[in-house]
Write a protein that holds these residues in place. Structure first.
Motif, PDB file in Angstrom:
ATOM      1  N   VAL A  61      52.010  49.575  30.005  1.00  0.00           N
ATOM      2  CA  VAL A  61      53.105  48.614  30.044  1.00  0.00           C
ATOM      3  C   VAL A  61      52.606  47.233  29.666  1.00  0.00           C
ATOM      4  N   ASP A  62      51.595  46.758  30.389  1.00  0.00           N
ATOM      5  CA  ASP A  62      50.997  45.471  30.078  1.00  0.00           C
ATOM      6  C   ASP A  62      49.600  45.420  30.673  1.00  0.00           C
ATOM      7  N   GLU A  63      48.922  44.290  30.474  1.00  0.00           N
ATOM      8  CA  GLU A  63      47.540  44.179  30.911  1.00  0.00           C
ATOM      9  C   GLU A  63      47.399  44.288  32.426  1.00  0.00           C
ATOM     10  N   ILE A  64      48.339  43.717  33.180  1.00  0.00           N
ATOM     11  CA  ILE A  64      48.228  43.731  34.636  1.00  0.00           C
ATOM     12  C   ILE A  64      48.211  45.161  35.168  1.00  0.00           C
TER      13      ILE A  64
ATOM     14  N   LYS B 133      44.956  47.098  37.028  1.00  0.00           N
ATOM     15  CA  LYS B 133      45.051  47.721  38.351  1.00  0.00           C
ATOM     16  C   LYS B 133      44.542  49.163  38.310  1.00  0.00           C
ATOM     17  N   ARG B 134      44.930  49.871  37.279  1.00  0.00           N
ATOM     18  CA  ARG B 134      44.511  51.269  37.167  1.00  0.00           C
ATOM     19  C   ARG B 134      43.018  51.377  36.854  1.00  0.00           C
ATOM     20  N   ALA B 135      42.520  50.519  35.979  1.00  0.00           N
ATOM     21  CA  ALA B 135      41.123  50.612  35.548  1.00  0.00           C
ATOM     22  C   ALA B 135      40.155  50.338  36.684  1.00  0.00           C
ATOM     23  N   ILE B 136      40.478  49.353  37.538  1.00  0.00           N
ATOM     24  CA  ILE B 136      39.530  48.995  38.594  1.00  0.00           C
ATOM     25  C   ILE B 136      39.935  49.547  39.954  1.00  0.00           C
ATOM     26  N   GLY B 137      41.033  50.304  40.000  1.00  0.00           N
ATOM     27  CA  GLY B 137      41.440  50.959  41.227  1.00  0.00           C
ATOM     28  C   GLY B 137      41.866  50.025  42.331  1.00  0.00           C
ATOM     29  N   THR B 138      42.834  49.167  42.033  1.00  0.00           N
ATOM     30  CA  THR B 138      43.314  48.214  43.018  1.00  0.00           C
ATOM     31  C   THR B 138      44.835  48.211  43.059  1.00  0.00           C
ATOM     32  N   ASP B 139      45.384  47.835  44.203  1.00  0.00           N
ATOM     33  CA  ASP B 139      46.827  47.656  44.328  1.00  0.00           C
ATOM     34  C   ASP B 139      47.227  46.202  44.101  1.00  0.00           C
ATOM     35  N   VAL B 140      46.247  45.341  43.904  1.00  0.00           N
ATOM     36  CA  VAL B 140      46.510  43.910  43.738  1.00  0.00           C
ATOM     37  C   VAL B 140      47.154  43.666  42.382  1.00  0.00           C
ATOM     38  N   SER B 141      48.247  42.927  42.372  1.00  0.00           N
ATOM     39  CA  SER B 141      48.881  42.520  41.121  1.00  0.00           C
ATOM     40  C   SER B 141      48.484  41.080  40.822  1.00  0.00           C
ATOM     41  N   GLY B 142      47.635  40.905  39.845  1.00  0.00           N
ATOM     42  CA  GLY B 142      47.265  39.557  39.422  1.00  0.00           C
ATOM     43  C   GLY B 142      48.400  38.932  38.626  1.00  0.00           C
ATOM     44  N   SER B 143      48.115  37.835  37.994  1.00  0.00           N
ATOM     45  CA  SER B 143      49.150  37.155  37.224  1.00  0.00           C
ATOM     46  C   SER B 143      48.535  36.510  35.997  1.00  0.00           C
TER      47      SER B 143
ATOM     48  N   ARG C 194      45.333  26.649  20.421  1.00  0.00           N
ATOM     49  CA  ARG C 194      44.422  26.282  21.508  1.00  0.00           C
ATOM     50  C   ARG C 194      44.704  27.035  22.790  1.00  0.00           C
ATOM     51  N   GLY C 195      45.826  27.745  22.837  1.00  0.00           N
ATOM     52  CA  GLY C 195      46.266  28.346  24.083  1.00  0.00           C
ATOM     53  C   GLY C 195      45.414  29.522  24.515  1.00  0.00           C
ATOM     54  N   VAL C 196      45.182  29.604  25.825  1.00  0.00           N
ATOM     55  CA  VAL C 196      44.417  30.697  26.424  1.00  0.00           C
ATOM     56  C   VAL C 196      45.294  31.390  27.461  1.00  0.00           C
ATOM     57  N   THR C 197      45.260  32.713  27.467  1.00  0.00           N
ATOM     58  CA  THR C 197      45.868  33.466  28.550  1.00  0.00           C
ATOM     59  C   THR C 197      44.774  33.814  29.548  1.00  0.00           C
ATOM     60  N   LEU C 198      44.947  33.351  30.771  1.00  0.00           N
ATOM     61  CA  LEU C 198      43.992  33.601  31.845  1.00  0.00           C
ATOM     62  C   LEU C 198      44.658  34.517  32.860  1.00  0.00           C
ATOM     63  N   ILE C 199      43.982  35.581  33.240  1.00  0.00           N
ATOM     64  CA  ILE C 199      44.502  36.497  34.252  1.00  0.00           C
ATOM     65  C   ILE C 199      43.718  36.262  35.530  1.00  0.00           C
ATOM     66  N   GLY C 200      44.432  35.835  36.569  1.00  0.00           N
ATOM     67  CA  GLY C 200      43.812  35.529  37.847  1.00  0.00           C
ATOM     68  C   GLY C 200      44.294  36.460  38.938  1.00  0.00           C
ATOM     69  N   GLY C 201      43.635  36.374  40.081  1.00  0.00           N
ATOM     70  CA  GLY C 201      44.003  37.190  41.223  1.00  0.00           C
ATOM     71  C   GLY C 201      43.060  38.349  41.468  1.00  0.00           C
ATOM     72  N   TYR C 202      42.038  38.512  40.640  1.00  0.00           N
ATOM     73  CA  TYR C 202      41.058  39.584  40.787  1.00  0.00           C
ATOM     74  C   TYR C 202      39.680  38.978  41.109  1.00  0.00           C
ATOM     75  N   PRO C 203      38.685  39.801  41.449  1.00  0.00           N
ATOM     76  CA  PRO C 203      37.368  39.247  41.807  1.00  0.00           C
ATOM     77  C   PRO C 203      36.625  38.604  40.639  1.00  0.00           C
TER      78      PRO C 203
END
Length: 353
Positions: free
Chosen positions: A133-136, A140-150, A279-288
């Motif tokens: 569906v998307d990167e988030i 979650k599936r790749a690292i085995g977490t229920d945490v939804s980052g943003s 110049r724009g960067v997409t940063l995904i936060g909420g993970y270790p």
């Protein structure tokens, strides 16, 4: 201890400009010197990128016993005959997914401090994996977490965060809840503080025209967004809203806000790309660990031409390096001490591909 983070750089869609961008970005001396690099992909795609960029950047094949500053982890998994420059394909999507999956698992395993990737094409990704569906969701599936980052879009002038992301516009209003808003405000505050922006000012965009105009154009702004903003302010967050979305970025660019929280994907993306597309960067936060990529797409229309602008990719790689340093002020474990398991993870990735 090392003073450099180790960043796993996954090559994105092989039919787009990602290979070229990776070559150009790592050829930038300031970017290269900011971290140690483990590039993940197919060596043949890397060589194609060198041809497209008109620049040779020779990286040795990865060897955990002799890692020195940078190496290429060759998965040798691309179906070259099925990948055509400038065209989305199942083969291209599968390659990008495998690269990203391994980079994420390396970071989750502690081998890498951050993950970067060059642009994906979502159509190709879904051809490669219909459940994508998307990167988030993939993270979650790749690292085995229920945490939804943003996802956050980052420019020097302003950050953009969003309550909903890759969903149909027809579903957005039903997904706007106080709980989601409070979670988004909290994660925005925490992520920006982690990036060194103390007590950031967050402007919350309205959902409807003129932020509902007192209920004339919808009730969500008064009944959901305003109460959530009030609760966030009571938690000592510096937050204001709902603010009409046609003026909130004007106010942000004048310095009133460090970030704008939007209700849906294009509400913020259009503004951010107009302000600084290259110049724009997409940063995904909420993970270790931090995850960063240029905010633009695969640019199939110029793929293979050598014209790709690496500005946003350079910004993404430098941001990941800078944030990793801030998150680890005492330094990093030496690469040789944490790369021993990489070959086993890479072997499983090759088998899966």
């Amino acid at each position: 201890m090392s003073d450099r983070p180790l960043i796993a750089l996954a090559l994105g869609d092989p039919s787009g400009i990602g290979n070229e961008l990776a070559i150009k970005a790592l050829s930038d001396e300031e970017t290269f010197e900011g971290a140690d690099w483990l590039v993940i992909g197919d060596r043949r795609m890397w060589q194609l990128g060198e041809e497209q960029a008109g620049t040779a950047l020779e990286l040795p094949d990865f060897d955990p016993a002799h890692f020195d500053r940078a190496a290429f982890l060759d998965l040798a998994h691309a179906e070259m005959d099925a990948i055509e420059t400038g065209t989305s394909s199942m083969a291209g999507g599968s390659v990008a997914l495998a690269n990203f999956d391994l980079a994420l698992r390396l970071a989750a395993d502690g081998a890498a401090d951050a993950v970067c990737f060059t642009p994906f094409n979502k159509h190709a990704m879904r051809l490669g994996d219909p459940s994508y569906v998307d990167e988030i969701g993939f993270i979650k599936r790749a690292i085995g977490t229920d945490v939804s980052g943003s996802e956050f879009n980052v420019l020097d002038e302003v950050w953009n965060a969003r309550v909903t992301s890759h969903v149909p516009l027809s579903e957005v209003a039903g997904l706007i809840t106080e709980e989601r808003l409070l979670r988004a405000i909290t994660l925005t505050h925490q992520t920006m503080e982690g990036a060194g922006i103390a007590n950031p000012k967050i402007g919350v965009a309205g959902l409807n025209p003129h932020a509902g105009d007192g209920g004339n154009f919808g009730t969500e702004d008064d009944n959901i967004i305003a109460p959530a903003v009030k609760k966030a302010a009571e938690k000592q967050f510096r937050v204001d809203g709902p603010i009409p979305s046609d003026t909130v970025y004007v106010r942000a660019l004048k310095g009133e806000f460090d970030a704008v929280l939007t209700m849906y994907h294009d509400q913020g993306q259009i503004a951010m790309k107009l302000i600084g597309f290259d110049r724009g960067v997409t940063l995904i936060g909420g993970y270790p660990f931090w995850i960063a990529t240029p905010a633009h797409g695969t640019a199939y229309d110029i793929a293979g031409s050598g014209e790709a602008n690496p500005g946003a990719t350079i910004k993404a790689l430098q941001l990941a390096s800078r944030l990793s340093r801030r998150s680890n002020p005492d330094g990093f474990a030496e690469a040789a001490d944490r790369l021993a398991n990489v070959r086993a993870l890479a072997a499983s990735a090759r088998d899966a591909a």
